[in-house]
Motif scaffolding. Structure first.
Motif, short mmCIF file in Angstrom:
data_model
loop_
_atom_site.label_atom_id
_atom_site.label_comp_id
_atom_site.label_asym_id
_atom_site.label_seq_id
_atom_site.Cartn_x
_atom_site.Cartn_y
_atom_site.Cartn_z
N GLN A 37 -24.32 11.25 4.46
CA GLN A 37 -25.47 10.71 5.18
C GLN A 37 -26.33 11.79 5.83
OE1 GLN A 37 -24.71 7.09 7.47
NE2 GLN A 37 -22.70 6.97 6.47
N ASN A 38 -25.77 12.99 6.02
CA ASN A 38 -26.51 14.07 6.67
C ASN A 38 -26.81 15.23 5.72
OD1 ASN A 38 -26.39 12.72 9.18
ND2 ASN A 38 -24.31 13.47 9.47
N ILE A 39 -26.88 14.94 4.43
CA ILE A 39 -27.06 16.01 3.45
C ILE A 39 -28.35 16.80 3.69
CG2 ILE A 39 -28.18 14.62 1.63
CD1 ILE A 39 -25.53 17.37 1.08
N ALA A 40 -29.41 16.14 4.13
CA ALA A 40 -30.69 16.83 4.35
C ALA A 40 -30.59 17.88 5.46
CB ALA A 40 -31.78 15.83 4.68
N ASP A 41 -29.64 17.71 6.38
CA ASP A 41 -29.45 18.67 7.47
C ASP A 41 -28.68 19.91 7.02
OD1 ASP A 41 -30.68 16.78 9.08
OD2 ASP A 41 -28.77 15.96 9.80
#
Length: 177
Positions: A37-41
């Protein structure tokens, strides 16, 4: 007949089985990363996601795997930067922002270096090899009548990674508790 009972034939069969597991795992790895869910970070600014393909001595094979992973193009619209890395060189990436590591070769006791790196950097580790998920790798594959993602819930939690519930519903889970 002599060749059929030879340990040499067993080694060939094991290598072919490993090659199939690596190929299947390489196709599943991007789906696992997309489920983070936090891959973009896990990239620097608007740069690509850095993915490491870890190996001990299979330079040519890992270069081919890296090219195949690069051909996938992007994960959730984010471009990929795929870097083959010797397990002995993981320390060179101590300050890099890494999105995930893929174990491209059986590691034996060297798996501990991969586990340590993954925990310190709070990232997803993936190994297609039997026994690695039970040893602490976050995810792999389960092969029975069908191939499923195999997720070590404790390793995912320890890495602070939040996996989409849908992915966890379809995955086989390894839970040490």
């Amino acid at each position: 007949m002599l060749i059929a009972g030879s340990p040499w034939l067993g080694a060939i069969a094991a290598d072919e089985q490993d090659a199939r597991r690596v190929t299947v795992g390489l196709n599943l790895f991007p789906a696992l990363l997309a489920a983070d869910q936090n891959i973009a970070d896990k990239r620097v600014g608007s740069g690509p996601l850095l993915l490491l393909l870890i190996h001990r001595d299979e330079v040519q094979l890992v270069e081919q795997l890296a090219a195949a992973l690069r051909d996938k193009g992007a994960i959730r619209g984010i471009p990929l930067r795929v870097q083959p890395v010797l397990v002995s060189e993981l320390a060179d990436y101590a300050t890099a922002k890494v999105a995930g590591v893929f174990v491209a070769q059986r590691m034996g006791d060297d798996i501990d270096a991969v586990l340590d790196f993954s925990r310190r950097h709070q990232l997803l580790s993936f190994s297609p090899f039997p026994g690695d998920v039970e040893r602490g790798v976050a995810a792999g594959i389960s092969v029975s009548d069908r191939v499923l993602p195999y997720v070590n819930i404790d390793a995912v939690d320890a890495a602070g990674v939040r996996i989409k519930p849908f992915f966890l519903r379809i995955a086989e889970r390894y839970d040490q508790r």
